[in-house]
Design an enzyme around this catalytic site. Sequence first.
Site, PDB file in Angstrom:
ATOM      1  NE  ARG A  96      -3.572  -0.236   2.762  1.00  0.00           N
ATOM      2  CZ  ARG A  96      -4.201   0.046   3.899  1.00  0.00           C
ATOM      3  NH1 ARG A  96      -3.898  -0.585   5.010  1.00  0.00           N
ATOM      4  NH2 ARG A  96      -5.144   0.967   3.914  1.00  0.00           N
ATOM      5  CG  ASP A 105      -8.079   4.183   9.304  1.00  0.00           C
ATOM      6  OD1 ASP A 105      -8.955   3.875   8.464  1.00  0.00           O
ATOM      7  OD2 ASP A 105      -6.968   3.637   9.347  1.00  0.00           O
ATOM      8  CG  HIS A 108      -7.611  -3.047   9.441  1.00  0.00           C
ATOM      9  ND1 HIS A 108      -6.367  -2.718   8.961  1.00  0.00           N
ATOM     10  CD2 HIS A 108      -8.508  -2.439   8.629  1.00  0.00           C
ATOM     11  CE1 HIS A 108      -6.502  -1.946   7.897  1.00  0.00           C
ATOM     12  NE2 HIS A 108      -7.791  -1.755   7.676  1.00  0.00           N
ATOM     13  CE  LYS A 150      -5.045   4.766   2.527  1.00  0.00           C
ATOM     14  NZ  LYS A 150      -6.292   4.002   2.285  1.00  0.00           N
ATOM     15  CG  HIS A 151      -3.187   4.937   7.446  1.00  0.00           C
ATOM     16  ND1 HIS A 151      -2.454   4.251   6.492  1.00  0.00           N
ATOM     17  CD2 HIS A 151      -4.473   4.541   7.295  1.00  0.00           C
ATOM     18  CE1 HIS A 151      -3.255   3.443   5.820  1.00  0.00           C
ATOM     19  NE2 HIS A 151      -4.487   3.604   6.275  1.00  0.00           N
TER      20      HIS A 151
END
Length: 226
Positions: free
Chosen positions: A37, A153, A80, A67-68
């Site tokens: 990512r 987020d 997550h 982000k982040h």
Amino acid sequence: TPIKSSAASDVYKRQHINFAPDMDVNSNVDNPVIGLRSFGENPEAVSEKGIAYARGLESTGILSVSKHFPGHGDTKEDSHTGAAIVNKTLDELRMAEFIPFQSGIEAGVDGVMVGHLQVPQVTGTNIPATLSPIIVTDILRNELGFQGLVITDSLSMGAITQYYSSDEAAVLSLQAGADILLMPEDFPLAYQGVLNAVSSGALSEERIDESVKRILTVKYNRGIIE
């Protein structure tokens, strides 16, 4: 069945924000979530490629969101599913993680997404960055000079839901300085929590108005509203 071009165009026209580019510096080989990512492990390369990505979005009228923040690249955990910790000092963050975000801010990105990252050497606590006035207001707003949209987020991620109820997370995010609260686990509870906080004085109407003004200003500047 393939989507007809006209239908695809209609969907495209309705989209006005993308939670990208990823401006994380992927410096930890044990990182379980950032990986590809990120644009890499070099802060300058991440800056250059991230800004190019943002420019592409903006050229089509889509808002760009880095982000982040303050940087999810040097963690061994996945936010997550639970707490993710960045064991760096503020000076160490300035020398690496902050570089792409600062570059994006100077290039005019529309938004910055704050990650649910614990940064104990900066905040002195285990509070996620999303809920921390030190991270959002003192550093992102005041030190880095960002005046665009601050977006959390997803508030349904384990780094939040394991420790905070939806109403607590919503109120703390706004108190920290966020403008948009993304995907609370229990939206009605989060909504009511914000209303209750305004009624009690824990949140001022002026604080809410600041975020509404930022949202409308960014949309106007990008031609999304007139």
